[in-house]
Design a protein around this motif. Sequence first.
Motif, PDB file in Angstrom:
ATOM      1  N   LYS A 120       0.825  -1.213   0.000  1.00 37.79           N
ATOM      2  CA  LYS A 120       0.000   0.000   0.000  1.00 37.79           C
ATOM      3  C   LYS A 120       0.854   1.256   0.000  1.00 37.79           C
ATOM      4  CE  LYS A 120      -2.011   0.970   3.829  1.00 37.79           C
ATOM      5  NZ  LYS A 120      -1.101   2.090   4.250  1.00 37.79           N
ATOM      6  N   SER A 121       1.845   1.316   0.889  1.00 39.07           N
ATOM      7  CA  SER A 121       2.698   2.502   0.961  1.00 39.07           C
ATOM      8  C   SER A 121       3.470   2.708  -0.340  1.00 39.07           C
ATOM      9  CB  SER A 121       3.673   2.393   2.139  1.00 39.07           C
ATOM     10  OG  SER A 121       2.978   2.416   3.376  1.00 39.07           O
ATOM     11  N   GLN A 122       3.919   1.629  -0.927  1.00 38.57           N
ATOM     12  CA  GLN A 122       4.645   1.713  -2.196  1.00 38.57           C
ATOM     13  C   GLN A 122       3.748   2.293  -3.284  1.00 38.57           C
ATOM     14  OE1 GLN A 122       5.223  -1.741  -4.963  1.00 38.57           O
ATOM     15  NE2 GLN A 122       7.338  -1.619  -4.229  1.00 38.57           N
ATOM     16  N   PHE A 123       2.509   1.839  -3.352  1.00 44.05           N
ATOM     17  CA  PHE A 123       1.570   2.308  -4.374  1.00 44.05           C
ATOM     18  C   PHE A 123       1.224   3.777  -4.165  1.00 44.05           C
ATOM     19  CE2 PHE A 123      -2.829   2.480  -6.196  1.00 44.05           C
ATOM     20  CZ  PHE A 123      -2.467   2.275  -7.517  1.00 44.05           C
ATOM     21  N   LEU A 124       0.985   4.171  -2.919  1.00 42.75           N
ATOM     22  CA  LEU A 124       0.687   5.576  -2.622  1.00 42.75           C
ATOM     23  C   LEU A 124       1.891   6.457  -2.941  1.00 42.75           C
ATOM     24  CD1 LEU A 124      -1.255   5.240   0.756  1.00 42.75           C
ATOM     25  CD2 LEU A 124      -2.199   5.648  -1.521  1.00 42.75           C
ATOM     26  N   GLN A 150       2.729   7.536  11.095  1.00 47.24           N
ATOM     27  CA  GLN A 150       1.992   6.910  10.003  1.00 47.24           C
ATOM     28  C   GLN A 150       2.154   7.681   8.703  1.00 47.24           C
ATOM     29  OE1 GLN A 150      -1.907   6.677  11.747  1.00 47.24           O
ATOM     30  NE2 GLN A 150      -1.580   4.617  12.533  1.00 47.24           N
ATOM     31  N   SER A 151       2.111   9.009   8.767  1.00 44.10           N
ATOM     32  CA  SER A 151       2.323   9.787   7.546  1.00 44.10           C
ATOM     33  C   SER A 151       3.749   9.624   7.043  1.00 44.10           C
ATOM     34  CB  SER A 151       2.006  11.269   7.788  1.00 44.10           C
ATOM     35  OG  SER A 151       2.846  11.815   8.788  1.00 44.10           O
ATOM     36  N   GLN A 156       8.578   7.975   3.690  1.00 45.09           N
ATOM     37  CA  GLN A 156       9.818   7.214   3.601  1.00 45.09           C
ATOM     38  C   GLN A 156       9.818   6.309   2.372  1.00 45.09           C
ATOM     39  OE1 GLN A 156      12.558   7.686   5.380  1.00 45.09           O
ATOM     40  NE2 GLN A 156      11.454   9.340   6.416  1.00 45.09           N
ATOM     41  N   ALA A 157       8.645   5.774   2.027  1.00 50.41           N
ATOM     42  CA  ALA A 157       8.548   4.962   0.812  1.00 50.41           C
ATOM     43  C   ALA A 157       8.831   5.816  -0.420  1.00 50.41           C
ATOM     44  CB  ALA A 157       7.165   4.325   0.707  1.00 50.41           C
TER      45      ALA A 157
END
Length: 215
Positions: A120-124, A150-151, A156-157
């Motif tokens: 999910k983080s990678q896609f966002l 969390q933000s 970081q991704a």
Amino acid sequence: MQEITAEILIERVWSYAEKIRSGEIKASKKHRWAVERFFKDVDRLAEDDCPYYFDAEAVVDFYEWSRQFNHVEGILAGQPIELTDFQLFIAANIYGFYKKENGARRFRKAYIQLARKNAKSQFLALIASYEIFPTQEKHRVFIAGWSREQSDEVYQAILEQLHHAPILKGKYTSANGRVKKYKTNSIIQPLSREARKLGDGKNPSLGIVDKLFVA
């Protein structure tokens, strides 16, 4: 890299949606609703009074942008990011449909709910960088979460992707807690809870809220 055409990508999207509809791929009720809406939207495109059009090349652009970055961890580390079928389905809905009257994207909001370990983080992060780098316009991307930590996950991704992307070398700086594109002064910045409490209006081009809690 193999050249990917719009026809190939849209066929992947259509095949994935059909597998959701048939039950071959198990999905939640809301995801099935999204698939049915997609089919209705595509069918409606043939009508003369349909207020929307579909730009398959825009979906290709986002897909090709994603392939400029590599996985940074796990067994795929070092390999180009290849969008999965469900990610491509999301991208086709966000970046494929436009309003005929002004060329604006049809969907201005997207709710994405995924189980852990589904990138999910990678896609966002891909969505965030796509908002500021391929365009010559100035854009501002802000990332919010229930906590600053969390933000920072998405931020970081983003940093990991940018730092490992040769095509972006020398085109941005990452300092003082934000990414800034040199040519347009576009930024990507995570927000703190304090910014929310103060009601600081940011007027973003794109806002990402990670781990949204609804009471």
